[in-house]
Write an enzyme that holds these catalytic residues in place. Structure first.
Site, PDB file in Angstrom:
ATOM      1  N   GLY A 194      16.867  25.988 -10.591  1.00  0.00           N
ATOM      2  CA  GLY A 194      16.027  26.184 -11.771  1.00  0.00           C
ATOM      3  C   GLY A 194      14.585  25.842 -11.486  1.00  0.00           C
ATOM      4  N   ILE A 198      12.287  20.821 -14.458  1.00  0.00           N
ATOM      5  CA  ILE A 198      13.623  20.278 -14.747  1.00  0.00           C
ATOM      6  C   ILE A 198      14.191  19.607 -13.495  1.00  0.00           C
ATOM      7  CG2 ILE A 198      15.933  20.783 -15.630  1.00  0.00           C
ATOM      8  CD1 ILE A 198      13.826  21.257 -17.683  1.00  0.00           C
ATOM      9  N   GLY A 199      13.824  20.110 -12.333  1.00  0.00           N
ATOM     10  CA  GLY A 199      14.271  19.497 -11.087  1.00  0.00           C
ATOM     11  C   GLY A 199      13.921  18.012 -11.055  1.00  0.00           C
ATOM     12  N   GLU A 216      17.346  23.692  -5.898  1.00  0.00           N
ATOM     13  CA  GLU A 216      16.860  25.019  -5.514  1.00  0.00           C
ATOM     14  C   GLU A 216      15.866  25.430  -6.596  1.00  0.00           C
ATOM     15  OE1 GLU A 216      18.005  27.306  -2.991  1.00  0.00           O
ATOM     16  OE2 GLU A 216      19.024  25.661  -1.944  1.00  0.00           O
ATOM     17  N   CYS A 251      13.720  33.629  -7.943  1.00  0.00           N
ATOM     18  CA  CYS A 251      12.992  32.515  -7.327  1.00  0.00           C
ATOM     19  C   CYS A 251      12.229  32.926  -6.071  1.00  0.00           C
ATOM     20  CB  CYS A 251      13.962  31.387  -6.985  1.00  0.00           C
ATOM     21  SG  CYS A 251      15.399  31.963  -6.066  1.00  0.00           S
TER      22      CYS A 251
END
Lengths: 482, 484
Positions: A194, A198-199, A216, A251
């Site tokens: 994501g 948020i990571g 990722e 991504c």
């Protein structure tokens, strides 16, 4: 009506899965193979439903769904089935004079109970591919698919529940609340796909339990186009990799182009030509592109397109249709470097082209930004290829193509810096969900007195000789000759 | 603190500039630094032993064995292997992608932070630095303030030997660490306790900085006396060496406690006593071969663990303590209560609990009930038990029939799992620890497949399906129009 997922549910889920793991349910080769085979059946028997769910969620064309989600998954499962015995086998490690006599190996063991949180843009691929890794490595796994792709999330939940072993593989649907509750539990690994924002939240939650993570994430993947390239093929590949992959919402999507000032007009013309060949004169009507996922993202993209000093840089496209969540393939030329469109990952069908006085300047431009998940270069110049590969830091580098490295199981797929940490695909997936345990088998022969107190000069000399792998010196000391 | 903040800012700026200049990427530069580390250790052997004695009361042999010799070996290995490590690894690509090529290269993360621990202040500082340097990074070291002489020595000596624009040392305690952690690093390597490990990881999360955390735990030692009765003398020596011979039990891989069958417990204790005497004489405090407890605070912690009346009652040997000399006598406990503090936190001191079981097979369940340790030691020749230990327990490593020695085997990854840590190093793993494994794929502009591009149609879809299945023959048929 779906039951509300509460704190007690999260903790009960963890208890259940931990019991299964501790009981050894997931560790045997047969169990892992049986689950992988079931995943294969899902791919083989339910492709039409998957394609349909992806169309509901994203307007994804059938070919993209079949190829970039189902076919990739099928290959991933088949590879795991074929290689699993190999992957599970311990690796021998060399020992040395200091540990003589001994033998050593590295044993792969599952981490335990793991959490996979996936994204909305490739909801099947990004859910099941990590799950393949988790299962191959012998873990129990909980999958939390993205709520922004609700049809896919619901189908994943239904299919996994139907086919896989519920004592060890579960799906929890939901959004922020459910994810937060899950993150409070102590996982043995968390695998997240994501955004970088948020990571950070995921890693912070993981830190409370010292849970290792694979993140990722994404970034602005640049494409550098040298004027010696085969322009037609270059442009076709960029288009297929950008608008042909979920309409830029990927991504590793080509985010922006860097090329020499004089060459830019050629690039733009070539792109216009091929875009028309791919999507017709009316791309808004083409069925070969995904739509924008939802109105939030549509509005986000609208905003960055309408920014002052950006909107007047559109050289192709720019049409928008909010009702149908469509934005035409749009090319912009020389937007300001500090514009919104150049400050965040675009994740949509807009492609800025930045011109440089000299192609060499691309290195500084790329280096001045956070490290992306991918960096692309189109050129025939060997020296430039080498310099690019060595000095541009990105998750992965692709020369003369776009995105394909995603489908190669023999290359680790992952980011660096802002684009993430850890990697997967092929054996890297198995490794991502394994603990590599070092095992040393020592014998009782040869118990050197030098190991133990009381310490003396002689012992010290012997130690030094051993450390220097100096056999001659060792014998000399042992024989009292040194 | 303002001055320290300024120092940190400046150091980071300089290290980043140096990294951006590309200097640290040259193999020659890396080798020069590694050679300098070896020279530094050789030139300063006596001084290093002196600071280790001042900080921890380590005997010079222990200092050499556990720290100096280890560092020299590590640097020598890196020097001789570096050319191999930096070579890109080719990847095989499926035929469909021909003539594309794929490889993986190890690239340095950039500017990395090493935070080391006080118990092996030289080796736990220099060994990770060796990894960082081999991988081509710039590195900043903050050694522990609890080993102030070692820290000062490193801060003063490293700049005389190593490239000061790329390799820096900062001294200080938690407040300095806090300042350092506010910055963005490309990697953080931490050796220390799980409690601090969590703080480090949370700070790293703010910047998405990858971390390696070398933590600790209670490393159990299983003695299956039935299968190894012949070798018991050797075993008792090894265990004693592993408990008291290395920093007085203050090591992450120290023997923390022993598991043995009830029937053998008293024999074991009676065998341990003379071994301890043979190591340290009648008066271990004066032997010069037993490291001291690092600080008053740690002494008081051990004191508290031992002063629990139920624990006191379980002392079968030793137990004396001297706060002024920071000395704790080699102590053996027999069955302290399992809910006592000493059985629930990493002891990190010269106190050895012996826990008895009815059957040695119970050791598996016992170990599983506790957090995953950095190491499990098992003395057994019973293959079934070995298999059970390997497959039913989880730990950073398992060593059969010895203790501590896995640390010396640099072909084995050294690191924890769960509470005992994440990531690993030693040997080639140190190089990998500080490298980003970057995938590089090169396609060809010469050939092109129309099926790759929109507009989509059935032919293209069929083509791609077959391509994915690597059904090359059917692909050919399709292209020749002989397949629908």
């Amino acid at each position: 009506m779906a039951k509300v997922f509460e704190a007690a549910d999260a903790s009960n889920l963890m208890t259940e899965l931990r019991q299964s793991f501790d009981a050894g349910v997931t560790r045997g080769y047969e169990w892992r193979v049986s689950q992988l085979k079931k995943l294969l059946i899902i791919c083989d028997n339910h492709e039409p439903e998957i394609v349909s769910a992806l169309h509901d969620d994203l307007g994804k064309p059938e070919l993209e769904s079949s190829v970039y989600e189902v076919a990739l998954l099928r290959n991933s499962i088949k590879l795991a089935l074929k290689q699993l015995k190999n992957w599970m086998a311990p690796d021998k490690a060399k020992t040395s004079l200091t540990t003589f006599p001994a033998s050593a190996q590295i044993v792969s063991e599952p981490l335990g109970v793991v959490l996979v949180i996936s994204a909305w843009n490739y909801p099947f691929l990004l859910s099941i591919d990590p799950v393949i890794g988790a299962i191959s490595a012998g873990n129990a796994v909980v999958l939390k698919p993205s709520e922004l792709a609700p049809a896919s999330s619901s189908l994943l939940s239904k299919l996994l529940e139907q086919y896989l072993d519920p004592s060890a593989v579960r799906v929890v649907e939901g959004a922020v609340t459910e994810t937060t509750l899950l993150l409070e539990q102590k996982w043995d690994k968390i695998f997240y796909t994501g955004s970088s924002r948020i990571g950070r939240i995921i890693m912070t939650a993981a830190a409370k339990h010292l849970t290792p993570v694979v993140l990722e994430l994404g970034g602005k993947s640049p494409v550098v186009i040298d004027s010696d390239t085969n322009l037609k093929i270059t442009v076709k590949r960029i288009i297929a990799g950008k608008w042909g992959c979920n309409n830029g919402q990927a991504c590793i999507s080509p985010d922006y182009i860097l090329t020499a000032k004089e060459y830019a007009p050629k690039v733009i013309n070539a792109m216009k030509q091929e875009l028309e060949a791919f999507y017709g004169k009316n791309p808004m009507e083409s069925k070969d592109m995904s739509r924008i996922v939802n109105s939030n993202h549509f509005d986000r993209l609208s905003k960055i397109l309408e920014e002052k000093e950006v909107s007047d840089k559109i050289v192709y496209g720019g049409q928008k249709d909010r009702d149908n969540l469509k934005i035409a393939p749009t090319i912009l030329l020389d937007v300001p470097l500090d514009s919104l469109i150049m400050s965040e990952e675009i994740f949509g069908p807009l492609l800025p082209i930045l011109t440089l006085n000299n192609l060499e300047e691309c290195f500084d431009v790329i280096r001045s930004r956070p490290k992306p998940l991918a960096a692309y270069l189109f050129t025939q110049n060997q020296k430039l290829k080498e310099r690019f590969a060595m000095t541009v830091s990105a998750g992965g580098i692709v020369v003369n193509d776009i995105a394909v490295h995603l489908s190669l199981p023999t290359l680790p797929f992952g980011g660096v810096g802002e684009s993430g940490m850890g990697s997967y695909h092929g054996k890297f997936s198995f490794d991502a969900f394994s603990h590599k345990k070092a095992v040393l088998y020592k014998s009782f022969i040869g118990d050197a007195a030098i190991r133990y107190p009381p310490y003396s000069r002689g012992k010290l000399r012997l130690l030094k000789a051993l450390v220097n792998n100096n056999l001659v010196e060792v014998f000399k000391v042992l024989l009292g000759l040194s | 603190m303002e001055a320290m903040k300024e120092t940190v800012d400046q150091s980071l700026r300089e290290m980043r500039e140096t990294f951006a200049s590309g200097r640290t990427r040259s193999v020659k530069w890396r080798k020069t630094q590694l050679e300098a580390i070896i020279e530094m250790v050789k030139d300063n052997e006596d001084k290093m032993c002196e600071v280790l004695f001042q900080d921890l009361g380590k005997h010079s042999t222990e200092a050499f064995r556990d720290e100096l010799g280890f560092v020299m070996r590590s640097a020598t290995t890196a020097l001789s292997s570096l050319d191999k490590w930096v070579v890109p690894r080719k990847s095989n690509l499926p035929l469909l992608f021909y003539p594309a090529t794929g490889k993986v290269i190890s690239e340095p993360y950039g500017t990395v932070l090493v935070l080391s621990s006080w118990n092996f202040p030289i080796s736990l500082s220099l060994d990770p630095m060796i990894g960082a340097i081999s991988a081509g990074n710039t590195v900043l070291l903050k050694a522990s303030e609890l080993s102030p002489n070692a820290s000062a020595f490193l801060a003063k000596t490293i700049p005389s030997y190593l490239d000061t624009k790329a390799i820096k040392v900062i001294e200080g305690g938690p407040d300095v660490a806090t300042i350092l952690l506010q910055h963005q690093w490309d990697k953080i390597f931490f050796t220390g306790s799980p409690r601090i490990g969590k703080i480090i990881m949370a700070a790293a999360a703010e910047h998405l900085t990858p971390v390696t955390l070398e933590l600790g735990g209670k490393c159990p030692t299983i003695i299956d006396h039935h299968s190894v009765s012949k070798d018991m003398k050797s075993i008792v020596k090894r265990i004693s060496g592993g408990k008291w011979g290395s920093c007085s039990g203050q090591a992450c891989i120290s023997v923390d406690y022993v598991l043995v069958e009830q029937s053998f417990a008293s024999s074991l204790i009676e065998m341990l006593k003379p071994v301890i005497k043979s190591f340290f004489g009648e008066n271990p405090k004066e032997s010069g071969c037993l490291a001291r407890i690092v600080t008053k605070k740690h002494f008081q912690r051990l004191s508290r663990l031992l002063n629990d009346p139920r624990v006191q009652a379980s002392i079968v040997y030793g137990g004396s303590m001297d706060e002024e000399k920071l000395y704790v006598e080699p102590t053996i406990l027999l069955n302290p209560p399992l809910d006592s503090e000493i059985m629930n936190e990493e002891i990190f001191g010269p106190i050895l609990p012996i826990i008895t079981l009815r059957d040695i097979q119970e050791s598996i369940g016992f170990i599983k009930s506790k957090p995953k340790p950095l190491a499990i030691y098992a003395f057994t020749k019973d293959d079934k038990l070995k298999t059970r230990i390997l497959s039913e327990t989880s730990s950073g490593s398992v060593t059969f029939n010895d203790v501590m020695i896995q640390y010396m085997c640099d072909a084995l990854p050294f690191g924890g799992v769960g509470e005992s840590g994440t990531g690993r190093y030693h040997g080639k793993y140190s190089f990998e620890c500080f490298s980003h494994e970057k995938a590089i794929m090169e396609g060809s502009l010469a050939m092109d497949l129309e099926a790759r591009y929109p507009p989509w149609n059935t032919f293209k879809l069929t083509f791609i399906r077959l391509a994915f299945r690597e059904a090359y023959f059917k692909l050919v048929l399709l292209m020749l129009g002989l397949k629908k």
